[in-house]
Design a protein around this motif. Sequence first.
Motif, PDB file in Angstrom:
ATOM      1  N   ASP A  10      10.551 -67.583  62.368  1.00  0.00           N
ATOM      2  CA  ASP A  10       9.742 -66.383  62.165  1.00  0.00           C
ATOM      3  C   ASP A  10       8.410 -66.737  61.490  1.00  0.00           C
ATOM      4  O   ASP A  10       8.392 -67.235  60.363  1.00  0.00           O
ATOM      5  N   SER A  11       7.282 -66.458  62.168  1.00  0.00           N
ATOM      6  CA  SER A  11       5.973 -66.913  61.675  1.00  0.00           C
ATOM      7  C   SER A  11       5.584 -66.239  60.353  1.00  0.00           C
ATOM      8  O   SER A  11       4.928 -66.836  59.505  1.00  0.00           O
ATOM      9  N   GLU A  12       6.033 -64.987  60.154  1.00  0.00           N
ATOM     10  CA  GLU A  12       5.713 -64.296  58.901  1.00  0.00           C
ATOM     11  C   GLU A  12       6.399 -64.984  57.720  1.00  0.00           C
ATOM     12  O   GLU A  12       5.790 -65.210  56.665  1.00  0.00           O
ATOM     13  N   LYS A  13       7.670 -65.338  57.913  1.00  0.00           N
ATOM     14  CA  LYS A  13       8.423 -66.027  56.849  1.00  0.00           C
ATOM     15  C   LYS A  13       7.788 -67.379  56.547  1.00  0.00           C
ATOM     16  O   LYS A  13       7.709 -67.806  55.394  1.00  0.00           O
ATOM     17  N   GLU A  37      14.026 -69.762  52.720  1.00  0.00           N
ATOM     18  CA  GLU A  37      12.949 -68.800  52.987  1.00  0.00           C
ATOM     19  C   GLU A  37      12.183 -68.368  51.746  1.00  0.00           C
ATOM     20  O   GLU A  37      11.144 -67.735  51.848  1.00  0.00           O
TER      21      GLU A  37
END
Length: 563
Positions: A10-13, A37
Amino acid sequence: MRWTLKPKPDSEKVTQLQKSLGVEKAIASLLVQRGIETFEEAKKFFRPNLEDLHDPFLMKDLAEAVNRIEKAISTQENILVYGDYDVDGTTSVALMSSYLKTRTPQIATYIPDRYAEGYGISFAGIDYAADNDISLIIALDCGIKATEKVAYAKEKGIDFIICDHHRPGKEIPKAFAVLDPKREDCEYPYKELCGCGVGFKLIQGIEQKRGNSVETLLPYLDLVATAIGADIVPITGENRVLAYHGLHVINTLPRKGFQAILNQVKKEMLTITDVVFIIAPRINAAGRMKHGLHAVQLLTEENDNLAQEYASEIEEFNGARRDTDKLITEEALANIENANEQKRSTTVVYQENWHKGVIGIVASRLTETYYRPTLVFTKSGEKLAASARSVKGFDVYNALEACADYIEQFGGHKYAAGLTLHEDQYENFKQKFEEVVAATIDKNLLTPEIPVDAELDLNEITPKFYRILKQFAPFGPGNMTPIFLTENLTDTGFAKAVGQENKHLKCTVQQLPDKNFIGAIGFNLGEKLDVVMEKKSFSAVYSIDENEWNGNVSLQLKLRDIR
């Protein structure tokens, strides 16, 4: 080889973690892929702390086991520490016996003879205990299926504490205490401990009850780390903490037995891989070629000269083991080719005079060659004994369970197991095993896979990047060495095949238009020299490590495959 690129995290994470840690995107991406994360999770990952270990009393029956051992110590009972003859078993016996000897002199050790008694708890071992007025047996790395043996011991007035990590059968033995995180009724949060790890939780519980912290047990963690590496359990959670600190002990203050082994191989600063390929085979060699008690003797010896003597003896066992497994592997490969069995989904071979001590190693070698679930049988007394090895993604234990009608007994894990059967059942079993595997295995699993963590440009490989990457160690199942894919590579013109029979590929690569270049070595890739010749463009999957030459240290690609 199948190259499988793992899904992008996940790019946001990744962006959030990159900001909070102040690291390159590629590092943050690798961490999120591994389930890390947050800043707090990253801190626990990079700085494993003994305080992060779970409370041992969360394990079912642990309180009962601690109380029984304390009672035995206070009333001066004789205690027998019993373990299997492999690395996990012998390190467990060394750990438990040397710890208990700090509390009471009434301690004896017992490792079954691989040939006379076979795997696990034996009637002979219980008779030995009865003959020596022993009233408590602590069994390590075995016993979870020993219902008959435990009942036999009870008749003789002997209590059992079992510390195991193998899958239980339908019935749990009626021992005084049975510690096994894989018990369905055990709510212990971490299920992947090895046998020595379960033994460690027991002594942690004893120390905790006495008001002492886990730090007092640091000197024993070299044994636990060795068992974790050798038994190929996941290096996640508690195992990561134990392996991290155990490696530190091996590298800073190793016990006399380890130091004696290291003196012979002239190796400094061991990684978990070195433990698996240098220390573990030597400890194993004792049980394979002679007797597992030789290994326990070495691991508990406190005199330098004696430790060196035992290590030399074990070095001889290891040399004999190497010669034997090489010979048997050659014979087994010839058998498979002569019988024209290359097209099967399984490899099952048998010769009555093969050395029982090395059939597990031979099974691993055959799996490397044909890449399919493999069993190697030999004659053991009146019966046949086998070692099973599997390929990544296929549960050989479940496959054996489906063949139970033809097997006398079996035990083990998803990827490695052992069994015995009657000779007249061999052909029936072989056929059934082939049917079960052929019907249930995903055919893709019969081609070796290289899981690739991420695509990388060569210019992203910097000393800082590698410095952080090194801190992902210790590596192993659940936390493998990161593998990268880079495309559009060209050799700078000096590629060559090197080593015995030109087995290995050595080259220097760059990714145009970038002018930077980096050295690369591909073990067993010598035959792919033509892929990189004449400045042809190619892709590579590799890990990154350091190359030391004439006192200079530089980064290099350790090629896994090229195309």
